[in-house]
Design a protein around this motif. Structure first.
Motif, mmCIF file in Angstrom:
data_model
loop_
_atom_site.group_PDB
_atom_site.id
_atom_site.type_symbol
_atom_site.label_atom_id
_atom_site.label_comp_id
_atom_site.label_asym_id
_atom_site.label_seq_id
_atom_site.Cartn_x
_atom_site.Cartn_y
_atom_site.Cartn_z
ATOM 1 N N GLY A 94 39.874 23.746 69.312
ATOM 2 C CA GLY A 94 40.520 22.465 69.068
ATOM 3 C C GLY A 94 40.970 22.401 67.624
ATOM 4 O O GLY A 94 40.499 23.156 66.763
ATOM 5 N N SER A 95 41.866 21.477 67.368
ATOM 6 C CA SER A 95 42.524 21.393 66.075
ATOM 7 C C SER A 95 41.543 21.145 64.921
ATOM 8 O O SER A 95 41.599 21.796 63.880
ATOM 9 C CB SER A 95 43.577 20.287 66.140
ATOM 10 O OG SER A 95 44.124 20.073 64.893
ATOM 11 N N ALA A 122 39.368 24.149 64.177
ATOM 12 C CA ALA A 122 40.209 25.250 63.705
ATOM 13 C C ALA A 122 40.536 25.077 62.221
ATOM 14 O O ALA A 122 40.623 26.044 61.474
ATOM 15 C CB ALA A 122 41.504 25.323 64.515
ATOM 16 N N LEU A 123 40.689 23.825 61.815
ATOM 17 C CA LEU A 123 41.081 23.554 60.433
ATOM 18 C C LEU A 123 39.894 23.321 59.505
ATOM 19 O O LEU A 123 40.079 23.115 58.300
ATOM 20 C CB LEU A 123 42.001 22.337 60.398
ATOM 21 C CG LEU A 123 43.405 22.553 60.990
ATOM 22 C CD1 LEU A 123 44.044 21.234 61.370
ATOM 23 C CD2 LEU A 123 44.274 23.309 60.000
ATOM 24 N N ALA A 131 46.779 19.808 56.421
ATOM 25 C CA ALA A 131 47.574 18.580 56.317
ATOM 26 C C ALA A 131 48.265 18.323 57.638
ATOM 27 O O ALA A 131 48.877 19.230 58.209
ATOM 28 C CB ALA A 131 48.615 18.722 55.204
ATOM 29 N N ARG A 132 48.118 17.097 58.139
ATOM 30 C CA ARG A 132 48.775 16.673 59.381
ATOM 31 C C ARG A 132 48.465 17.586 60.559
ATOM 32 O O ARG A 132 49.330 17.820 61.417
ATOM 33 C CB ARG A 132 50.295 16.644 59.188
ATOM 34 C CG ARG A 132 50.762 15.726 58.093
ATOM 35 C CD ARG A 132 52.166 16.080 57.663
ATOM 36 N NE ARG A 132 52.609 15.147 56.657
ATOM 37 C CZ ARG A 132 53.532 14.209 56.885
ATOM 38 N NH1 ARG A 132 54.091 14.093 58.047
ATOM 39 N NH2 ARG A 132 53.869 13.378 55.924
ATOM 40 N N GLY A 133 47.287 18.162 60.583
ATOM 41 C CA GLY A 133 46.922 19.034 61.694
ATOM 42 C C GLY A 133 47.394 20.471 61.525
ATOM 43 O O GLY A 133 47.209 21.301 62.405
ATOM 44 N N TYR A 134 48.018 20.760 60.393
ATOM 45 C CA TYR A 134 48.533 22.110 60.121
ATOM 46 C C TYR A 134 47.732 22.789 59.021
ATOM 47 O O TYR A 134 47.043 22.135 58.236
ATOM 48 C CB TYR A 134 49.983 22.046 59.641
ATOM 49 C CG TYR A 134 50.970 21.592 60.671
ATOM 50 C CD1 TYR A 134 51.682 22.504 61.440
ATOM 51 C CD2 TYR A 134 51.198 20.237 60.869
ATOM 52 C CE1 TYR A 134 52.600 22.090 62.384
ATOM 53 C CE2 TYR A 134 52.122 19.808 61.823
ATOM 54 C CZ TYR A 134 52.816 20.735 62.571
ATOM 55 O OH TYR A 134 53.719 20.320 63.507
ATOM 56 N N PHE A 135 47.872 24.108 58.948
ATOM 57 C CA PHE A 135 47.448 24.841 57.762
ATOM 58 C C PHE A 135 48.609 24.729 56.779
ATOM 59 O O PHE A 135 49.735 25.118 57.114
ATOM 60 C CB PHE A 135 47.216 26.323 58.089
ATOM 61 C CG PHE A 135 46.027 26.569 58.985
ATOM 62 C CD1 PHE A 135 44.780 26.881 58.440
ATOM 63 C CD2 PHE A 135 46.142 26.498 60.376
ATOM 64 C CE1 PHE A 135 43.680 27.118 59.265
ATOM 65 C CE2 PHE A 135 45.046 26.730 61.197
ATOM 66 C CZ PHE A 135 43.803 27.041 60.640
ATOM 67 N N ARG A 136 48.328 24.184 55.605
ATOM 68 C CA ARG A 136 49.413 24.099 54.629
ATOM 69 C C ARG A 136 49.282 25.257 53.654
ATOM 70 O O ARG A 136 48.191 25.569 53.186
ATOM 71 C CB ARG A 136 49.358 22.765 53.885
ATOM 72 C CG ARG A 136 50.533 22.571 52.937
ATOM 73 C CD ARG A 136 50.715 21.144 52.525
ATOM 74 N NE ARG A 136 49.500 20.572 51.955
ATOM 75 C CZ ARG A 136 49.395 19.298 51.578
ATOM 76 N NH1 ARG A 136 50.421 18.472 51.755
ATOM 77 N NH2 ARG A 136 48.281 18.841 51.064
#
Lengths: 100, 494
Positions: free
Chosen positions: A75-76, A79-80, A87-92
């Motif tokens: 899950g998100s 995972a992060l 950031a915002r559910g992403y890898f930045r």
């Protein structure tokens, strides 16, 4: 097989490693020694021996395969969890300009 | 343009197709498109230390179906290899792909291809063979987002739902000599992958992607020119337009005494041109080596034959059979075989009506028109093959006219009722009773006495007007042939 400093530089570049001049000299000697050791294998006659990619080769057709069934992932959020800059559910990551 | 004719293009295509498995190729994460970013991830597809890949059996099956559909030979043993490069959406630092021992090789497809005029209309169709060098299995990378975020000027965003989705890479030989040949091949490839049910084939959604290698040379030269790699060809139209642009650009460079530089160029649809993406003197060095975490992929002859037996009739053969067996034009056959479901639909209708021509016409001109307006596929409408056949039968038997049948079909499309029911309930049965029709015609002629005079004085165009009036009186139910005959008789006899 001798190895050149230029080859060490290229390998370092491909691996995104920055080496000092001293390290380059040192690795040139060390890599040459490693390759010389492995080259001992060339003393064997392998004319009729097919190259082996893996020790686990098996004649069963579906050896070591899985069925197409969806399982539980992380899950998100999990995972992060260890991402340095999510950031915002992403890898930045720092801006990627272009591939290569 | 004379110069253009002195050159020929040499094009090869590399196509990546996402296999429609439920789970990823090396882990059990979902392949669902459009979920929240990073939702469908696990240690394997995130490249976390210690995670190990296990091959998805269904991905292998699908790759085999694709390989056989494209005439490839499946290797009894193939080997996964690591392709090493650094990019943020590649978490392991390598992509698991196949290199010197690919899954399948030596394919070939024979397809119809045609150059097009300025308006995109095909000139002359001809059959041509295109060879496929290899078709191998690999994993997709994650997705990078470079634009559209508040800090996109200094940051990129990465998500891994797509990381590990199974792909097949299909590499053609450089057999295409024009942009339209490449276009027709690409169209066929998508269609074939859809026929064997292994890929959605939606270029816009990225489950079918295409890169091209393009070079030009003077006609009659055997050696190849320096090639340029084209990327970002995200639709069939882009592919064709980008190739056309690039071919002309290269000819222009050569004609003005320049040299082609080996480089990667991107197509910009907005600008209608290609531009350089990267131009490194040093070629990529992926340092491929056998993937130690996966054993070689071994398949048996029996397994290959089992899959071969499961293959449906392929789109090109089905099209050619439709032309031969049903006497259809290449265009009609192509449309009716564009998807397996539509081709099945058509053949079901033909089986019931025994009239391939009429069945094709009703599907192509009427049913597809209604379906398009409703935004659905024709075979998914409430008008089942049996119901459409029922309608065609009513016309053939003379129960309703072709004109009325169109109205009935609209009603069928809307309600799903059989033609017989609609015709009966709405009283649409064709009037073929001559006495009844004669009475109607007499009434019409009496009401239009002035026109009758004019007609008899030589204004024969008015005939159509009378027919129209009779049809109005009968709500279009009058048998047209009978109306013509009777009208002519009564107008003559007066």
């Amino acid at each position: 097989m001798p190895i050149t400093k230029r080859e060490v530089e290229k390998i370092a570049e491909l691996a995104h490693l920055e080496l000092t001049e001293e390290e380059k000299e040192q690795f040139t000697v060390q890599l040459a020694a490693i390759i010389a050791y492995v080259e001992k294998l060339n003393e064997l006659d392998t004319t009729d021996v097919p190259p082996m990619a893996h020790a686990g080769r098996d004649e069963r057709a579906d050896y070591a395969q899985r069925d197409d069934v969806v399982g539980e992932g992380l899950g998100s959020e999990l995972a992060l969890a260890n991402a340095p800059d999510p950031a915002r559910g992403y890898f930045r990551v720092p801006k990627v300009i272009e591939e290569g | 343009m004379a110069k253009r004719e002195e050159y020929e293009a040499v094009i090869g295509l590399e196509i990546h197709a996402q296999l429609k498995t439920r789970s990823k190729i090396f882990c059990s994460c979902s392949t669902q498109f459009g979920d929240a970013p990073n939702q469908n991830t696990c240690p394997v597809c995130l490249g976390l230390p210690g995670a190990l890949p296990v091959l998805n059996r269904e991905a292998v099956r699908m790759a085999a179906k694709a390989a056989l559909a494209l005439g490839c030979r499946i290797n009894r043993v193939s080997v996964f290899s690591r392709k090493n490069y650094f990019y943020p959406d590649l978490p392991k630092g390598y992509q698991i792909s196949q290199y010197d021992q690919p899954f399948s090789e030596h394919g070939e497809v024979e397809i119809d291809t045609a150059e097009r005029d300025e308006r995109g209309r095909p000139l002359a169709w001809r059959r041509k063979r295109f060879r496929i060098r290899r078709l191998h299995l690999e994993e997709d990378a994650g997705k990078s987002i470079h634009d559209g975020m508040p800090d996109s000027d200094r940051a990129s965003y990465i998500e891994f739902n797509r990381s590990g989705v199974p792909l097949i890479e299909i590499v053609s030989e450089p057999d295409f000599r024009s942009s339209w040949e490449a276009y027709d091949y690409m169209q066929y490839l998508r269609q074939a992958l859809q026929y064997v049910d292994v890929c959605e084939g939606n270029m816009e959604e990225g489950n079918l992607r295409c890169d091209a290698n393009v070079s030009v040379r003077r006609r009659g030269t055997a050696t190849l020119g320096t090639k340029v790699e084209l990327k970002n060809l995200n639709s069939f139209r882009f592919l064709q337009r980008a190739l056309e642009y690039e071919i002309n650009r290269q000819i222009e460079v050569l004609e003005t005494g320049g040299e082609i530089v080996q480089e990667t160029r991107l197509w910009s649809e907005a600008e209608g041109r290609t531009y350089v993406m990267r131009s490194k003197e040093e070629a990529h060095d992926y340092r491929y080596f056998p993937e130690p975490d996966l054993p070689p992929l071994v398949v048996s002859e029996e397994w290959i034959e089992e899959i071969r037996r499961e293959l449906p009739e392929l789109p090109n053969h089905r099209k050619w059979r439709f032309m031969e067996q049903y006497g259809l034009s290449i265009e009609d056959a192509a449309t009716l075989t564009s998807t397996r479901a539509l081709a099945d639909y058509y053949e079901s209708v033909v089986r019931e009506t025994g009239d391939p021509r009429t069945s094709a016409n009703w599907i192509l001109s009427e049913l597809m028109g209604l379906a398009k307006a409703a935004g659905i596929e024709p075979f998914a409408s409430p008008v089942t093959p049996t119901k459409l056949a029922g309608l065609i039968r009513l016309i053939a038997e003379g129960t309703i006219s072709g004109k009325i049948a169109k109205t009935v079909l609209e009603e069928m499309f809307r309600t799903g009722q059989p033609a017989e029911t609609i015709v009966r309930e709405r009283g649409l049965v064709q009037i073929t009773d001559a006495a009844h029709l004669e009475a109607v015609i007499r009434r019409v002629l009496e009401a239009n006495a002035a026109y009758v005079e004019q007609y008899r004085a030589g204004k024969e165009k008015l005939f159509g007007y009378f027919v129209g009036q009779v049809m109005r009186e009968t709500q279009g139910r009058a048998n047209p042939q009978l109306v013509n005959d009777l009208l002519r008789k009564l107008l003559m006899g007066g």
